[in-house]
Structure formats: C-alpha cells, structure tokens
Design an enzyme around this catalytic site. Structure first.
Site, short mmCIF file in Angstrom:
data_model
loop_
_atom_site.label_atom_id
_atom_site.label_comp_id
_atom_site.label_asym_id
_atom_site.label_seq_id
_atom_site.Cartn_x
_atom_site.Cartn_y
_atom_site.Cartn_z
N LYS A 257 0.84 -1.20 0.00
CA LYS A 257 0.00 0.00 0.00
C LYS A 257 0.87 1.25 0.00
O LYS A 257 0.60 2.21 -0.73
CB LYS A 257 -0.92 -0.01 1.23
CG LYS A 257 -2.03 -1.05 1.13
CD LYS A 257 -2.67 -1.37 2.46
CE LYS A 257 -3.63 -2.56 2.31
NZ LYS A 257 -4.07 -3.13 3.59
N GLN B 282 -4.94 -1.96 9.74
CA GLN B 282 -4.76 -3.29 9.17
C GLN B 282 -5.28 -4.36 10.12
O GLN B 282 -5.01 -4.31 11.33
CB GLN B 282 -3.27 -3.52 8.88
CG GLN B 282 -2.94 -4.80 8.16
CD GLN B 282 -3.45 -4.85 6.73
OE1 GLN B 282 -3.58 -3.83 6.07
NE2 GLN B 282 -3.77 -6.03 6.25
N ASP C 276 -11.66 1.77 4.07
CA ASP C 276 -11.89 0.32 4.07
C ASP C 276 -13.38 -0.02 3.90
O ASP C 276 -13.72 -1.15 3.57
CB ASP C 276 -11.45 -0.28 5.42
CG ASP C 276 -10.11 -1.00 5.35
OD1 ASP C 276 -9.75 -1.49 4.26
OD2 ASP C 276 -9.43 -1.07 6.40
N1 GUN Z 1 -6.49 -7.37 6.13
C1 GUN Z 1 -6.70 -8.10 5.01
N2 GUN Z 1 -7.42 -7.38 4.11
C2 GUN Z 1 -7.66 -6.19 4.67
C3 GUN Z 1 -8.33 -5.02 4.23
O1 GUN Z 1 -8.88 -4.92 3.12
N3 GUN Z 1 -8.34 -3.98 5.11
C4 GUN Z 1 -7.78 -4.06 6.34
N4 GUN Z 1 -7.87 -3.00 7.14
N5 GUN Z 1 -7.14 -5.12 6.78
C5 GUN Z 1 -7.09 -6.18 5.94
#
Ligand code: GUN
Length: 274
Positions: free
Chosen positions: A28, A72, A95
């Site tokens: 990211k 996350q 998200d």
């Molecule tokens: N962990 C795995 N996929 C995601 C996601 O799309 N967002 C977040 N915050 N954590 C994750």
C-alpha cells in the site's frame, strides 16, 4: 483535484509484526508513493493498548492532511477491532468497514465507501466485459471484508450489479451442487485450493480472492501463495479466471487508492459548502 494543490493522504496503521500484514502494508505504501499520494504509516508495537491505538485514530481523524484511514487487520487478540473501526470518522473510512458505510452500501448510497476487495472484483468483471445483469453468481464466504459486501454489490441495481446472488459458506450443505450452477463464482473462503473442477461448470468465470500461504521447501521463503481455487485443474474449463498472486490483490490496492481520492474529494467539497 486539478483546481487546487490538494494531495490525497492515506494513513495505514499496523499493530505488531504479522508477516502477511507487513507485506500488505508495504504494498500500500509503495503504491501511494508511485501515485504521488501523501502516505503515513504508523507501526505500533504488538502490546500497544486500545487506549493508545484509539488516541492515534482520533489524531488521524483530526488531521487535515489525512483523508483515508486504514487499520490493518487482524489486530492482536487483546484489541477489539470493532471498537477501533467504530472510532474512525466514516468520511475517512476508506476500508468501508464502519457501520455507516455498511449501511450506505445496503442502501445503495453512492457517497459511502465500499470495501476494497469486493470493489476490485466488481471492477475486474466490468473491465473484462463480463455481464453481471441476470447472471447467477455464487459468493463462497460470508466475511464482513469480502463475502457480505460482495453479495450486496452484485445484487445492487445498475452496472456491475443486477445479478442473482447466492452466498454459501463453511456450513453450507453440498457446496458443489450450488457452485456448479453459477455463471460466476467468487471464492473467498480462505482455504487453500478447496474449490476443484467439481465446483465449477464449463465456461464459468472464477474470481479467486484467497491468498493462502502453503509450505514449499523449493521456495527460498519456505512458502508460496495459492488461492482458494485449484488453479491448474480448474483454469482449463473456465471462460476466465484470476490467478493468485497477481489477480485480485493488485485490484484491492488500486481500489484503496481510488477510495482515498474519493474521500479527499468528498471532504473538500463538504468543507467548501460549510
Ligand atoms: N487485512 C486483510 N485485508 C484487509 C483489508 O482490506 N483492510 C484491512 N484494514 N485489513 C485487511
């Protein structure tokens, strides 16, 4: 954003050192840098208290340079993910996990944020010219991150929606009888290679959301990534199928960037009207 010198800003909060989460957060950050977005990474220790984490979320909510906030998951077990998500300003919830954004998806309100992975799957179908209107789609998995929002997106009215959606999960009876009827199968169960040829009909489209680590002595890392679908045996019977890695994963990150841009645009339009 051409009319101003606004820079969309994304903050990613990582708690602890889970290797898969560390890898996602790294991707990211790289993508933000490549696109010229303002990017902030907060790496907190695994024993961080909920109070400290919520303090960081409050500071990011108040920070005008930040338009998107992502915490996350999974979090270490002593932290309550639902409480953390509830503390994020819904206008910065890129998200799409906050209850306000879940409700907006159900209400088909376009100002809401849709979780990035299902949004990326829908975009893949749209960009590949795969018609969803009237199609029988089976979503395998009922998580809040993928299965549920995926089903809501595909049954919504309009482009990329209008599908007849069935959701199956680990407690469903005779999975193969249901999935083998589908025009489109979205696999989001999180179990390595659990869908085989008996689950997929000839000419179906398969989107594999699974990213599973399986031991591999031949790899220098000691593992390799596989999807929820047994790709080698299923691919020959498909009209189209996404690989793992390299299929849905990059789309998730692209949609995160897109949601951050949308958050920036919406926040500044709202402020302009104040
Ligand atoms: N962990 C795995 N996929 C995601 C996601 O799309 N967002 C977040 N915050 N954590 C994750």
């Amino acid at each position: 954003m051409a009319q101003s010198n606004l820079k969309p800003g994304l903050a990613v909060v990582l708690v602890g050192d889970d290797p898969a989460s560390t890898a996602y957060v790294g991707s990211k950050e790289r993508q933000c840098r490549e696109l010229g977005l303002h990017s902030v990474k907060l790496h907190l220790p695994a024993n961080c208290s909920e109070e400290v984490l919520l303090g960081h979320v409050a500071a990011l909510n108040a920070d005008p340079a930040i338009h998107g906030i992502l915490v996350q998951c999974p979090l270490p077990p002593h932290l309550n993910y639902a409480a953390v998500v509830a503390a994020i300003n819904p206008a910065k919830d890129v998200d799409g996990f906050h209850a306000v954004n879940v409700a907006k998806l159900a209400l088909e309100d376009p100002t809401g944020f849709v979780p990035c992975t299902p949004l990326g799957c829908q975009r893949l179908l749209l960009e590949s010219g795969i018609e969803t209107a009237g199609a029988e789609v089976v979503v395998v998995g009922r998580s809040m991150i993928v299965g549920k929002p995926m089903a809501m997106l595909l049954m919504a009215k309009g482009r990329g929606g209008d599908a007849s959606v069935t959701v199956v999960h680990s407690r469903s009876r005779d999975l193969a009888a249901i999935t083998s009827r589908a025009d489109i199968v979205i696999a989001a169960l999180g179990r390595p290679r659990c869908l085989g040829p008996q689950h997929i009909r000839e000419g179906a489209v398969v989107i594999d959301v699974g990213i599973n680590r399986v031991p591999d002595a031949a790899s220098p890392r000691g593992y390799r990534l596989v999807g929820d679908v047994d790709f080698e045996v299923v691919a020959p019977r498909c009209r189209a199928i996404t690989p793992v890695p390299g299929g849905v994963g990059p789309m998730t990150i692209a949609m995160l960037m897109s949601n951050t841009l949308k958050a920036c645009a919406q926040i500044h339009q709202w402020r302009a009207q104040d």
